[in-house]
Enzyme design. Structure first.
Site, PDB file in Angstrom:
ATOM      1  N   CYS A 337       0.789  -1.235   0.000  1.00 27.39           N
ATOM      2  CA  CYS A 337       0.000   0.000   0.000  1.00 27.39           C
ATOM      3  C   CYS A 337       0.822   1.287   0.000  1.00 27.39           C
ATOM      4  O   CYS A 337       0.409   2.280  -0.582  1.00 27.39           O
ATOM      5  CB  CYS A 337      -0.986   0.017   1.157  1.00 27.39           C
ATOM      6  SG  CYS A 337      -0.574  -1.011   2.545  1.00 27.39           S
ATOM      7  N   ARG A 366       6.993 -11.638   4.357  1.00 23.93           N
ATOM      8  CA  ARG A 366       6.458 -11.633   5.717  1.00 23.93           C
ATOM      9  C   ARG A 366       7.170 -12.710   6.516  1.00 23.93           C
ATOM     10  O   ARG A 366       7.326 -13.830   6.043  1.00 23.93           O
ATOM     11  CB  ARG A 366       4.943 -11.899   5.715  1.00 23.93           C
ATOM     12  CG  ARG A 366       4.184 -10.784   5.029  1.00 23.93           C
ATOM     13  CD  ARG A 366       2.689 -10.970   5.137  1.00 23.93           C
ATOM     14  NE  ARG A 366       2.034  -9.963   4.298  1.00 23.93           N
ATOM     15  CZ  ARG A 366       0.728  -9.931   4.076  1.00 23.93           C
ATOM     16  NH1 ARG A 366      -0.064 -10.833   4.634  1.00 23.93           N
ATOM     17  NH2 ARG A 366       0.203  -9.003   3.303  1.00 23.93           N
ATOM     18  N   GLN A 384       1.140 -10.744  -4.326  1.00 28.35           N
ATOM     19  CA  GLN A 384      -0.312 -10.538  -4.288  1.00 28.35           C
ATOM     20  C   GLN A 384      -0.774  -9.852  -5.560  1.00 28.35           C
ATOM     21  O   GLN A 384      -0.046  -9.019  -6.108  1.00 28.35           O
ATOM     22  CB  GLN A 384      -0.662  -9.629  -3.107  1.00 28.35           C
ATOM     23  CG  GLN A 384      -0.316 -10.220  -1.763  1.00 28.35           C
ATOM     24  CD  GLN A 384      -0.592  -9.215  -0.654  1.00 28.35           C
ATOM     25  OE1 GLN A 384      -0.036  -8.124  -0.636  1.00 28.35           O
ATOM     26  NE2 GLN A 384      -1.452  -9.580   0.268  1.00 28.35           N
ATOM     27  N   ASP A 386      -2.514  -7.321  -5.975  1.00 26.27           N
ATOM     28  CA  ASP A 386      -2.958  -6.313  -5.024  1.00 26.27           C
ATOM     29  C   ASP A 386      -3.415  -5.040  -5.736  1.00 26.27           C
ATOM     30  O   ASP A 386      -2.853  -4.660  -6.750  1.00 26.27           O
ATOM     31  CB  ASP A 386      -1.753  -5.974  -4.133  1.00 26.27           C
ATOM     32  CG  ASP A 386      -2.173  -5.424  -2.791  1.00 26.27           C
ATOM     33  OD1 ASP A 386      -3.388  -5.328  -2.538  1.00 26.27           O
ATOM     34  OD2 ASP A 386      -1.278  -5.105  -1.988  1.00 26.27           O
ATOM     35  N   HIS A 388      -5.127  -0.953  -4.691  1.00 23.26           N
ATOM     36  CA  HIS A 388      -5.655   0.004  -3.730  1.00 23.26           C
ATOM     37  C   HIS A 388      -6.524   0.986  -4.472  1.00 23.26           C
ATOM     38  O   HIS A 388      -6.097   1.571  -5.453  1.00 23.26           O
ATOM     39  CB  HIS A 388      -4.511   0.683  -2.977  1.00 23.26           C
ATOM     40  CG  HIS A 388      -3.766  -0.302  -2.132  1.00 23.26           C
ATOM     41  ND1 HIS A 388      -2.661  -0.966  -2.589  1.00 23.26           N
ATOM     42  CD2 HIS A 388      -4.027  -0.779  -0.901  1.00 23.26           C
ATOM     43  CE1 HIS A 388      -2.249  -1.813  -1.651  1.00 23.26           C
ATOM     44  NE2 HIS A 388      -3.062  -1.731  -0.621  1.00 23.26           N
ATOM     45  N   LYS A 467     -12.975  -6.330   6.893  1.00 23.52           N
ATOM     46  CA  LYS A 467     -12.756  -6.896   5.562  1.00 23.52           C
ATOM     47  C   LYS A 467     -13.813  -7.914   5.180  1.00 23.52           C
ATOM     48  O   LYS A 467     -14.504  -8.466   6.036  1.00 23.52           O
ATOM     49  CB  LYS A 467     -11.368  -7.548   5.500  1.00 23.52           C
ATOM     50  CG  LYS A 467     -11.167  -8.653   6.527  1.00 23.52           C
ATOM     51  CD  LYS A 467      -9.794  -9.307   6.378  1.00 23.52           C
ATOM     52  CE  LYS A 467      -9.617 -10.421   7.391  1.00 23.52           C
ATOM     53  NZ  LYS A 467      -8.429 -11.216   7.174  1.00 23.52           N
ATOM     54  N   HIS A 513      -8.232  -1.793   0.208  1.00 23.64           N
ATOM     55  CA  HIS A 513      -7.187  -2.749  -0.176  1.00 23.64           C
ATOM     56  C   HIS A 513      -7.947  -3.961  -0.688  1.00 23.64           C
ATOM     57  O   HIS A 513      -8.916  -4.373  -0.060  1.00 23.64           O
ATOM     58  CB  HIS A 513      -6.381  -3.249   1.029  1.00 23.64           C
ATOM     59  CG  HIS A 513      -5.810  -2.200   1.914  1.00 23.64           C
ATOM     60  ND1 HIS A 513      -4.459  -1.999   2.010  1.00 23.64           N
ATOM     61  CD2 HIS A 513      -6.385  -1.331   2.781  1.00 23.64           C
ATOM     62  CE1 HIS A 513      -4.224  -1.049   2.908  1.00 23.64           C
ATOM     63  NE2 HIS A 513      -5.379  -0.623   3.388  1.00 23.64           N
TER      64      HIS A 513
END
Length: 638
Positions: A337, A366, A384, A386, A388, A467, A513
């Site tokens: 992000c 991670r 990911q 991903d 935003h 979420k 997200h």
RNA sequence: GCCGAUGUAGCUCAGCUGGUAGAGCAGCUGAUUCGUAAUCAGCAGGUCAGCGGUUCAAAUCCGCUCAUCGGCUCCA
């Protein structure tokens, strides 16, 4: 004696003397139903069959074949297991033993560690118990009596459980079978004789009450079914799952490796695995561009200060890796992000610009605990899909719905069913109550507007916002977390994001997200297991293998190879000096969708006759026709 | 991270109570030129996860470390 009226599920009624047991009542209503009935619902509440009916009621037998009935069967089996364990290991203390989705478990505290041989002993003892036809009898006693009873038995965990009951609970229930007493709410089977098809599966460690600060207990898992056939089916399913294990197929199909020398949780993609990944990634890019996303990319490391500002340093530090460059501390990104925030901030934004949708196939690191690493499904580095989304509060609803549609489409393309969960505020969270409420209702509102069926998962949200999780179900009905949509009011606040509204004033955008497939690695793992390695043609790393019969067919094989390669078909040569049967077997085990045998006939006709991996032969066709066939399947995601 | 189990050739596994490592498949070489799930023969391949200890002697017994597996906790 007064009479009572019973209403049955088919709305028929019966009149019985007051005090008739449910068992007797069912027996006179439909005697054949009784043999498969484990308990009954009286006015909606589940109770034992031995309960005496004293007033008019609606009675519904619970059949062992239903989900609820199976749960009762398994729960009773866990009591029998506890009895068997204490018979076999007199020092063992019992804790709790519920039924679970695929069976049951019971947690024990015991000096000695249970071995697989011990499980056999326990199972044998259970067989003796279930052969005796002992009834499960319920008894209610006062809370203080119960505490005294379990204290005397030295069952300190049961004492703790009773003491922790809400203060208004005065009476607790006990169940006894074959002289063995356990604290339990019930209901239970009428008799141990109904327990016919069970097996103990494994021993594992588990924390008392699921808290890692508590003592580690020994958990024995087992399962039980209504019939031996159902148990056998289940055991076959476990075997099948083992065969499909993506770690095993990853090696057998030469897709990837996890190497000790490289480090735990780090995946090395081999050519075929990378090809599968490439196909998925290309699909992602295409679909995101179609939906108005912009592709972006940020760096792997960002300065510590940025992570402090975002809150990751305070809330996520133990999962992050850090490094130092020229005396400056950097955090290796665990999420994508921050760069996206910086892109937003790079200039003044107008309400006319919104929504902005930044998409990145973002690789993150991670620091997962060693014990949780699991092949592709749980790694320390993963990518990911991903994005935003920065939008006005008004746009939130339509954006969330669009994402939900995207997920639905993706699941259809890849052939998965899925379930939806809404996760609410966890303990370790940041942000104001008002923002959490707003975010939670935005997510829930969009789900309702999309008419999605969902469950609520209390306290399971991210630290920065609630979420929606999408859990897909694979061919073996196992669930995997993939897509999620997370609503975040905090980051825009912390980074002071703004846009100029139609009123000429500054306003705060909202941030979403979201991921669609989740992590590419995990999704690949799920795909491998779902298809047992036999991917549909469009996803197969190798779509066709060319098999020459003898070496004189190699030149023609080369020609066909080149034609296919030019047309973009993913093709492999199998020109070795082996018999055709051997090569067929090889391609079959590699789960290649099409095998193209090149022999005298194909040379003479300048054709191929594709053999599918299911054994079907498609007959003779020209090379261009075969190319069309493959391209058709690529286009249709088949 | 915690509990338990496991670690022998690329893979799957043998190796009895300590006496110095073996098979099948895969690989390589040669022969065979073959039509829809395994052609034959030969060769090569291991610091028995790593380190330390006990012992005349350790794959085998003990300790530690690492990794993997099954769970717990956590999560994309």
């Amino acid at each position: 004696m007064s009479e009572i009226n019973i209403t049955w599920p088919d709305n028929s009624r019966g009149t019985f003397p007051g005090g008739t047991t449910i068992k007797d009542a069912i027996g006179s209503w439909k005697p054949d139903v009784l043999s498969s009935t484990v308990a009954a619902k009286v006015d909606g509440s589940p109770v034992d069959l031995g309960v005496r009916l004293e007033k008019d009621a609606v009675v519904e037998p619970i059949d062992v074949a239903t989900k609820e009935g199976l749960g009762i069967l398994r729960h009773s089996t866990s009591h029998v297991m506890a009895q068997a364990v204490q018979d076999t290991f007199p020092g063992a203390k019992v804790t709790i033993g519920p039924s679970i989705e695929e069976g049951f478990y019971y947690d024990f505290e015991c000096e000695t560690n249970f071995t697989p041989e011990d499980l056999q002993k326990i199972e044998k003892r259970m067989q003796q118990i279930t052969a005796t036809d002992s009834t499960f009898s319920r008894r209610e006693i006062s809370r203080t009596e119960a505490v005294a009873l379990f204290k005397e038995k030295g069952e300190s965990y049961k004492v703790e459980l009773i003491n922790d009951l809400p203060p208004d609970v005065e009476i607790v229930s006990l169940y006894t079978q074959g002289g063995y007493v356990d604290l339990c709410r019930g209901p239970h089977l009428p008799s141990t004789q109904m327990i016919k098809a069970f097996t103990l599966l494994k021993v594992a460690g588990a924390y008392w009450r699921g808290d890692e600060h508590n003592k580690m207990l020994q958990r024995i898992y087992g399962t039980c079914f209504a019939t031996q056939e159902a148990l056998d089916d289940y055991l076959r399913m476990i075997e099948e799952a083992k065969k499909r294990d993506h770690r095993r197929l990853g090696r057998e199909l030469d897709l990837f490796q996890l190497n000790d020398e490289a480090g735990p949780g780090l995946i090395i993609f081999h050519p075929k695995g990378m090809m599968l990944r490439y196909i998925i990634e290309e699909w992602e890019r295409k679909e995101h561009l179609k939906r108005g996303y912009d592709m972006v990319m940020g760096p792997q490391i960002l300065k510590d200060d940025l992570w402090k500002r975002s809150g990751h340093f305070d809330h996520y530090r133990e999962n992050m890796y850090f490094t130092e460059v020229d005396g400056q501390g950097y955090g290796i990104k665990p999420m994508n992000c921050l760069s996206h925030m910086l892109i937003y901030k790079s200039k003044i934004r107008s309400y006319r610009d919104l929504p902005l949708r930044y998409f990145e196939l973002g690789t993150v690191h991670r620091h997962e605990k060693t014990g949780v690493l699991h092949g592709l499904l749980r790694a320390r580095q993963f990518t990911q899909d991903d994005a935003h989304i920065l939008c006005t509060p008004d746009q939130l609803n339509s954006e969330i719905r669009a994402i939900a549609d995207f997920v639905a489409y993706a699941m259809k393309i890849f052939g998965f069913e899925y379930e939806v969960e809404l996760s609410t505020r966890p303990g370790n969270s940041i942000g104001s109550d008002a923002d959490w409420d707003l975010a939670t209702s935005a997510l829930e509102g969009a789900l309702k507007d999309s008419r999605m069926v969902y469950e609520i998962n209390e306290g399971d949200g991210a630290f920065y916002g609630p979420k929606i999780d999408f859990k897909l179900k694979d061919a073996l009905k196992r669930k995997w977390q993939c897509a999620t949509i997370q609503c975040d009011f905090t980051l825009p606040e912390r980074f002071d994001l703004s846009y100029i509204g139609s009123d000429g004033e500054k306003h705060r955008p909202v941030m979403l997200h979201r991921v669609i497939l989740g992590a590419i690695e995990r999704f690949m793992g799920v795909l491998i297991e779902h298809h047992a390695g036999a991917f549909p043609v469009w996803l197969s790393p190798v779509q066709a293998s060319i098999l020459t019969v003898t070496e004189k067919h190699i030149p023609h094989g080369e020609k066909v190879y080149k034609q296919l390669l030019d047309a973009g078909v993913r093709v492999e040569k199998s020109f070795s000096n082996e018999k055709l049967g051997y090569k067929i077997r090889e391609a079959q085990m590699q789960k290649v969708p099409y095998m193209l045998v090149i022999g005298d006939r194909e040379m003479a006709e300048d054709a191929v006759s594709p053999r599918q991996r299911d054994g079907n032969n498609l007959g003779s066709m020209s090379v261009p026709d075969f190319i069309d066939l493959v391209q058709e399947r690529n286009r249709n995601y088949q």
